[in-house]
Structures are given as C-alpha cells and as structure tokens.
Design a protein around this motif. Structure first.
Motif, mmCIF file in Angstrom:
data_model
loop_
_atom_site.group_PDB
_atom_site.id
_atom_site.type_symbol
_atom_site.label_atom_id
_atom_site.label_comp_id
_atom_site.label_asym_id
_atom_site.label_seq_id
_atom_site.Cartn_x
_atom_site.Cartn_y
_atom_site.Cartn_z
ATOM 1 N N GLU A 186 -21.335 4.235 -0.120
ATOM 2 C CA GLU A 186 -19.820 4.548 -0.830
ATOM 3 C C GLU A 186 -19.093 4.614 -0.088
ATOM 4 O O GLU A 186 -17.849 4.274 -0.194
ATOM 5 C CB GLU A 186 -20.181 6.387 -1.224
ATOM 6 C CG GLU A 186 -19.034 6.850 -2.059
ATOM 7 C CD GLU A 186 -19.057 8.234 -2.396
ATOM 8 O OE1 GLU A 186 -18.307 8.901 -2.516
ATOM 9 O OE2 GLU A 186 -20.245 8.414 -2.918
ATOM 10 N N ALA A 187 -19.086 4.885 1.421
ATOM 11 C CA ALA A 187 -18.114 4.857 2.540
ATOM 12 C C ALA A 187 -17.583 3.468 2.708
ATOM 13 O O ALA A 187 -16.181 3.262 2.685
ATOM 14 C CB ALA A 187 -18.351 5.398 3.770
ATOM 15 N N ALA A 188 -18.469 2.587 2.635
ATOM 16 C CA ALA A 188 -18.137 1.208 2.726
ATOM 17 C C ALA A 188 -17.381 0.400 1.554
ATOM 18 O O ALA A 188 -16.394 -0.282 1.616
ATOM 19 C CB ALA A 188 -19.392 0.186 2.772
ATOM 20 N N VAL A 189 -17.798 0.934 0.276
ATOM 21 C CA VAL A 189 -17.276 0.714 -0.944
ATOM 22 C C VAL A 189 -15.697 1.065 -0.787
ATOM 23 O O VAL A 189 -14.746 0.388 -1.161
ATOM 24 C CB VAL A 189 -17.918 1.075 -1.935
ATOM 25 C CG1 VAL A 189 -17.032 0.994 -3.493
ATOM 26 C CG2 VAL A 189 -19.123 0.286 -2.261
ATOM 27 N N ALA A 190 -15.673 2.255 -0.491
ATOM 28 C CA ALA A 190 -14.118 2.779 -0.361
ATOM 29 C C ALA A 190 -13.369 2.163 0.633
ATOM 30 O O ALA A 190 -12.161 2.054 0.315
ATOM 31 C CB ALA A 190 -14.306 4.412 -0.089
ATOM 32 N N ALA A 191 -13.803 1.950 1.908
ATOM 33 C CA ALA A 191 -13.159 0.887 2.823
ATOM 34 C C ALA A 191 -12.597 -0.259 2.122
ATOM 35 O O ALA A 191 -11.438 -0.552 2.298
ATOM 36 C CB ALA A 191 -13.841 0.623 4.068
ATOM 37 N N VAL A 192 -13.746 -0.985 1.440
ATOM 38 C CA VAL A 192 -13.059 -2.299 0.793
ATOM 39 C C VAL A 192 -12.211 -1.876 -0.281
ATOM 40 O O VAL A 192 -11.167 -2.675 -0.239
ATOM 41 C CB VAL A 192 -14.539 -3.029 0.171
ATOM 42 C CG1 VAL A 192 -13.899 -4.223 -0.543
ATOM 43 C CG2 VAL A 192 -15.544 -3.365 1.256
#
Length: 183
Positions: free
Chosen positions: A17-23
């Motif tokens: 989730e954190a990586a998806v949010a960053a993208v």
C-alpha cells in the motif's frame, strides 16, 4: 517531487500500500491533467480521474524496464489510453440524452483547502479499496485489458475462455464503480 525507484515499483507491483501510494502521489499531477483534458458531456472530472488511476494500476502491473521506456513514460501512455477510452465511451450516441440534459443544480464552487484534503483522503481510501476489492484474476484481466489485449488474447494469456474475461471485466467495472459485485 518523489523519485520512483525500481524497488518502489516492485513493491507497488506486489501490492504494498505505501508503495502504491508513493507511485500514485508521484503521478497525480499527470493524472489530474489527463482527467481535466478528458472532461466532456457524460464524463466528469472525478470519473476521468478514476479511469486514469485504473490505467496507472495497469501500468504498475505490466511495466518492464527492459522495454526501454521509463516508468513515467509508460504510465503516461497507459493513463492517457484509459482516459481516452472513457471519453470515447461517454461520447457515444447511446449517451446523448444524458449528455444533452441540463443539470438540476448550479455548478459547485471551486473546492477550498479543507475539501481538497478530504478528497485526497477519499482518493487514498479508493486506491486501497481497489486493491482489496478486485480478485487476483480480475487484476490480471484488468492489466491485460489496459495493455490493449483483446478478450481472446487475454483468455489465451491467462488460460481461460473469452467469456470468463468478459465476465471478469463486467465484475471489476461494477466493483470499481461502487456497485454490489457478485462473486
């Protein structure tokens, strides 16, 4: 501006989730521009933005650095294609009565800082919801569909029938638009 590393993209592809949010945060200016350009009778900004986000998710799932393009370039094409397809669909003749009707209320004023913060939180919630509402099969079908595959090509790629692909697309559209999906 956030720099997207190959590790961030790999974690986003894995559904972290954190990586998806960053993208998503990194690509939001492009998403907003693409959605704003696509607004037309029958396609509101929020709907165009949602279609662009779906295109971004497809890009995350299907991007391969070996293809030679940067992720941003690849994602921009996927986003534009998704938003353009939504605009085309909104402009079809079957939507003409809705597109030519007048709204019942006046246009809302531009959102203030509080409203923008609320919308940002709603967007984060929607991203998380999309990640959890689609089955792995539906996510694969969506990625292949956004990459331009026909129902037959997707079926061959995933080892199923074209009808299963069609049914998965109907289900995932219903889920992403807030309908009550059947499993």
């Amino acid at each position: 501006m956030i720099h997207l590393t190959p590790q961030t993209l790999a974690r986003a592809r894995a559904g972290q989730e954190a990586a998806v949010a960053a993208v998503l945060t990194h690509m939001m200016p492009l998403l907003r521009r693409a959605a704003a350009r696509a607004v037309c009778p029958g396609l509101e900004f929020d709907d165009a933005l949602q279609e662009g986000i779906i295109g971004l998710f497809g890009a995350i799932k299907t991007y391969h650095a070996a293809g030679g393009a940067s992720f941003e370039t690849y994602a921009a094409v996927c986003i534009r294609n998704a938003v353009t397809a939504a605009r085309r669909a909104a402009g079809r003749k079957k939507n003409a009565p809705l597109n030519q009707s007048l709204p019942l209320e006046d246009a809302a004023p531009a959102p203030g800082p509080e409203e923008l913060a609320i919308r940002r939180e709603q967007l984060r919630s929607t991203v998380a919801d999309i990640q959890t509402r689609l089955s792995p099969f539906e996510r694969e079908v969506l990625a292949a569909h956004l990459a331009g595959g026909s129902y037959r090509q997707i079926a061959r790629q995933l080892g199923c029938t074209p009808k299963a692909v069609e049914n998965a697309l109907v289900r995932l559209r219903r889920k992403l638009r807030g309908g009550h999906p059947t499993h």
